[in-house]
Design an enzyme around this catalytic site. Structure first.
Site, PDB file in Angstrom:
ATOM      1  N   GLY A 109     -34.144   5.491  40.747  1.00  0.00           N
ATOM      2  CA  GLY A 109     -33.673   4.124  40.937  1.00  0.00           C
ATOM      3  C   GLY A 109     -33.823   3.637  42.366  1.00  0.00           C
ATOM      4  N   ARG A 110     -34.027   4.579  43.268  1.00  0.00           N
ATOM      5  CA  ARG A 110     -34.177   4.185  44.670  1.00  0.00           C
ATOM      6  C   ARG A 110     -34.948   5.228  45.471  1.00  0.00           C
ATOM      7  NH1 ARG A 110     -28.235   5.363  47.171  1.00  0.00           N
ATOM      8  NH2 ARG A 110     -27.639   7.008  45.741  1.00  0.00           N
ATOM      9  N   LYS A 132     -35.961   8.107  49.930  1.00  0.00           N
ATOM     10  CA  LYS A 132     -34.754   7.735  49.167  1.00  0.00           C
ATOM     11  C   LYS A 132     -34.077   6.548  49.833  1.00  0.00           C
ATOM     12  CE  LYS A 132     -30.454   9.632  47.301  1.00  0.00           C
ATOM     13  NZ  LYS A 132     -29.731  10.885  47.023  1.00  0.00           N
ATOM     14  N   ASP A 188     -29.201  -1.516  43.848  1.00  0.00           N
ATOM     15  CA  ASP A 188     -30.020  -2.344  44.738  1.00  0.00           C
ATOM     16  C   ASP A 188     -31.212  -1.585  45.303  1.00  0.00           C
ATOM     17  OD1 ASP A 188     -28.735  -0.585  46.386  1.00  0.00           O
ATOM     18  OD2 ASP A 188     -27.559  -2.098  47.458  1.00  0.00           O
ATOM     19  N   GLY A 189     -31.369  -0.334  44.901  1.00  0.00           N
ATOM     20  CA  GLY A 189     -32.512   0.444  45.373  1.00  0.00           C
ATOM     21  C   GLY A 189     -32.353   0.975  46.788  1.00  0.00           C
ATOM     22  N   ASP A 237     -29.343  15.017  35.283  1.00  0.00           N
ATOM     23  CA  ASP A 237     -30.390  14.327  36.041  1.00  0.00           C
ATOM     24  C   ASP A 237     -30.345  14.725  37.514  1.00  0.00           C
ATOM     25  OD1 ASP A 237     -27.891  12.754  35.752  1.00  0.00           O
ATOM     26  OD2 ASP A 237     -28.819  11.445  37.220  1.00  0.00           O
ATOM     27  N   ASP A 256     -30.048  16.185  45.228  1.00  0.00           N
ATOM     28  CA  ASP A 256     -29.198  14.996  45.111  1.00  0.00           C
ATOM     29  C   ASP A 256     -27.809  15.202  45.718  1.00  0.00           C
ATOM     30  OD1 ASP A 256     -31.287  13.701  44.021  1.00  0.00           O
ATOM     31  OD2 ASP A 256     -30.246  13.003  42.221  1.00  0.00           O
TER      32      ASP A 256
HETATM   33  P1  AMP Z   1     -26.806   9.724  41.115  1.00  0.00           P
HETATM   34  O1  AMP Z   1     -25.636  10.108  40.272  1.00  0.00           O
HETATM   35  O2  AMP Z   1     -26.474   9.283  42.501  1.00  0.00           O
HETATM   36  O3  AMP Z   1     -27.838  10.794  41.117  1.00  0.00           O
HETATM   37  O4  AMP Z   1     -27.465   8.440  40.446  1.00  0.00           O
HETATM   38  C1  AMP Z   1     -27.684   8.286  39.063  1.00  0.00           C
HETATM   39  C2  AMP Z   1     -28.794   7.303  38.822  1.00  0.00           C
HETATM   40  O5  AMP Z   1     -28.532   6.048  39.427  1.00  0.00           O
HETATM   41  C3  AMP Z   1     -30.136   7.755  39.363  1.00  0.00           C
HETATM   42  O6  AMP Z   1     -31.108   7.419  38.425  1.00  0.00           O
HETATM   43  C4  AMP Z   1     -30.284   6.964  40.642  1.00  0.00           C
HETATM   44  O7  AMP Z   1     -31.620   6.735  40.973  1.00  0.00           O
HETATM   45  C5  AMP Z   1     -29.574   5.671  40.305  1.00  0.00           C
HETATM   46  N1  AMP Z   1     -29.005   5.020  41.493  1.00  0.00           N
HETATM   47  C6  AMP Z   1     -27.959   5.435  42.235  1.00  0.00           C
HETATM   48  N2  AMP Z   1     -27.722   4.582  43.251  1.00  0.00           N
HETATM   49  C7  AMP Z   1     -28.628   3.591  43.144  1.00  0.00           C
HETATM   50  C8  AMP Z   1     -28.912   2.400  43.886  1.00  0.00           C
HETATM   51  N3  AMP Z   1     -28.186   2.046  44.951  1.00  0.00           N
HETATM   52  N4  AMP Z   1     -29.934   1.627  43.474  1.00  0.00           N
HETATM   53  C9  AMP Z   1     -30.657   1.953  42.403  1.00  0.00           C
HETATM   54  N5  AMP Z   1     -30.450   3.051  41.669  1.00  0.00           N
HETATM   55  C10 AMP Z   1     -29.455   3.874  42.025  1.00  0.00           C
HETATM   56 MG    MG Z   2     -29.368  11.598  41.127  1.00  0.00          MG
END
Ligand code: AMP
Ligand code: MG
Length: 493
Positions: free
Chosen positions: A96-97, A116, A128-129, A256, A266
């Site tokens: 997502g980012r 990232k 917001d990426g 994930d 992560d």
């Molecule tokens: P995480 O639990 O932080 O690994 O995030 C779970 C999912 O949300 C992953 O697919 C990330 O890429 C997405 N994600 C987290 N934060 C953001 C962000 N600020 N913008 C876009 N995607 C995000």
């Molecule tokens: Mg993640």
């Protein structure tokens, strides 16, 4: 599919035309431009990683700053994955980012390079990426600290910052961390093609490419997919043992966020234990304590079941899939006990060691003894003094219970004719003096937010040598200040 043309970086990375992820083809990823960070500046760089990759000169250049802040002219990739979050199926997720710059031929071998926080992708969902400076500093410092601790992890090459505002609970500023790893493949990539896309041919292509490239020992075997699952099982078990032995709590062990290669990946609301509490929950958003410290090994096993389920269409035999998970039940306890023996400075293995370890951990938990300090002080244990090891004894409230343990430990050392002066340096090579405690990261973050990055850089250098005494940095190895208990780290990043 054309490879990124990163020609201008003469002394820099040598990009491969046929990188693993790009070769997987459409369906696995999308091509995207980065959304460059405006007016980027360096926050920190890992000179150690740059040297290992052979990129030291390049990392000092403006070209590097441009590329690592998303100003390169190359096409980038975002991959799609799915996953289980907090025990429930979450469906499609994806990068997502994080954007893949490409795969480079380096002095360490082929490595993927990922930015990232580099902008929106089709998988950004409500996000917001972007990534904020705060979480980028935490990921950068911890990646390199874990590596120095000898724990498999994705690496971090640099952080670039910018004044670009990013809204979280409050308005913060944006940053991009450059991550480096042989692969960023997650369990969730396989779950995606098994369940969300429900595309057995794509699942097979992904599994075959993964085996071909990262698990060549299963190439051409009669049961390659069960073999892959078994190897991932063993690696995950060993990684869990390493986390538990050093007091690392990941915080968001969703499928994930679990690496196929057995890397720590992560870094979000992670934490190193201060006072030992097996039930410690480092993620403020984890209300049920699913990812509490002591549950991590069990969750690792749960995640492997999710991977087994995803690989089942290929393995085609439920019993064979379950059999591939079976080694976890011995690999984890064996690796954990071996790590604990090393932490106790034991050179031999005896049946009673398990009890000795469990009893110490029970004592530490009951008295909330500081995890890192207890293990580190144990190196100075005077086996002739038994219960009179005051520096260590002072960490415990129930002195008599500690004394009983100390006498057993002294006896155990006597049995293997352990020599204190030889044992101590061996223990100091496995029990770190310096770990990235939350309050250390917090202090560095506060200064960085005020524009002073020297504390990030200093801390990074200290954590590069976690086992060395470094007496000038004693304060970083001391008990956490009272305010550290109030720190709350959430998923917000
Ligand atoms: P995480 O639990 O932080 O690994 O995030 C779970 C999912 O949300 C992953 O697919 C990330 O890429 C997405 N994600 C987290 N934060 C953001 C962000 N600020 N913008 C876009 N995607 C995000
Ligand atoms: Mg993640």
């Amino acid at each position: 599919m054309t490879a990124p043309d990163l020609h201008a970086l003469s002394a820099g990375p040598c990009w491969c035309e046929d990188g693993f992820t790009r070769q997987l083809g459409a369906g696995f990823h999308v091509d995207l431009p980065a959304q460059p960070l405006p007016e980027p500046h360096w926050v920190a760089r890992s000179a150690a990683l740059a040297a290992e990759l052979g990129w030291s000169d390049w990392l000092a250049s403006d070209d590097a700053l441009a590329l690592l802040s998303g100003h390169g002219d190359a096409g980038l990739l975002a991959t799609v994955y799915s996953g289980h979050q907090f025990g429930s199926w979450a469906g499609q997720l994806g990068d997502g980012r994080a954007l893949l710059v490409g795969e480079a031929e380096t002095a360490l071998g082929r490595r993927e390079v990922q930015l990232k926080g580099s902008g929106l992708t089709p998988y950004s969902r409500m996000g917001d990426g972007r990534a904020v400076l705060r979480s980028s500093i935490r990921e950068f410092l911890c990646s390199e600290a874990m590596h120095a601790l000898g724990i498999p992890t994705t690496r971090a090459l640099a952080i670039v910052g910018s004044a670009l505002p990013v809204r979280r609970e409050s308005v913060e500023t944006a940053a991009v961390v450059t991550r480096v790893a042989p692969s960023f493949l997650r369990f969730g990539h396989f779950e995606h093609f098994a369940h969300t896309a429900a595309d057995p041919a794509a699942l097979r292509r992904l599994a075959d490419a993964t085996i071909e490239r990262y698990f060549p020992e299963h190439r051409g075997s009669a049961a390659p997919y069960a073999g892959l699952l078994e190897t991932v099982t063993r690696r995950t078990a060993r990684l869990m043992a390493q986390w538990q032995a050093v007091g690392f709590c990941h915080g968001v062990m969703n499928t994930d966020n679990i690496s196929m290669l057995g890397l720590t990946i992560d870094y979000g609301p992670f934490g190193f234990l201060d006072a030992f509490d097996p039930g410690h929950i480092c993620n403020h958003s984890d209300h049920s304590g699913r990812y509490a410290f002591a549950r991590q090994p069990q969750i690792g096993f749960w995640n492997l079941h999710a991977l087994a389920q995803a690989l089942l269409p290929l393995i085609d035999d439920q019993d064979a899939a379950l059999a591939a998970l079976e080694p976890y039940k011995t690999e984890f306890p064996d690796a954990f006990l071996a790590a604990m023996r090393a932490k106790l400075g034991l050179a031999s293995a005896r049946d009673e060691d398990r009890d000795l370890v469990d009893d110490l951990l029970r004592r530490m938990a009951a008295d909330r003894a500081d995890f890192s300090i207890t293990w580190r002080r144990l190196a100075a244990f005077d086996s002739a003094a038994g219960a009179a090891n005051t520096a260590l004894r002072d960490l415990f409230i129930e002195r008599e219970a500690f004394d009983a343990w100390a006498l057993r430990y002294a006896e155990r050392l006597r049995v293997e004719a352990s020599v204190d002066a030889e044992r101590a340096p061996r223990m100091n090579r496995v029990n770190p003096k310096y770990v990235l405690r939350n309050h250390l990261a917090e202090t560095a973050i506060e200064r960085a937010r005020a524009g002073d990055f020297t504390e990030v850089q200093r801390l990074q250098r200290v954590l590069e040598r976690p086992f060395d005494e470094q007496p000038e940095h004693d304060a970083d190895a001391a008990f956490p200040p009272a305010w550290a208990q109030q720190l709350e780290v959430s998923c917000s990043s």
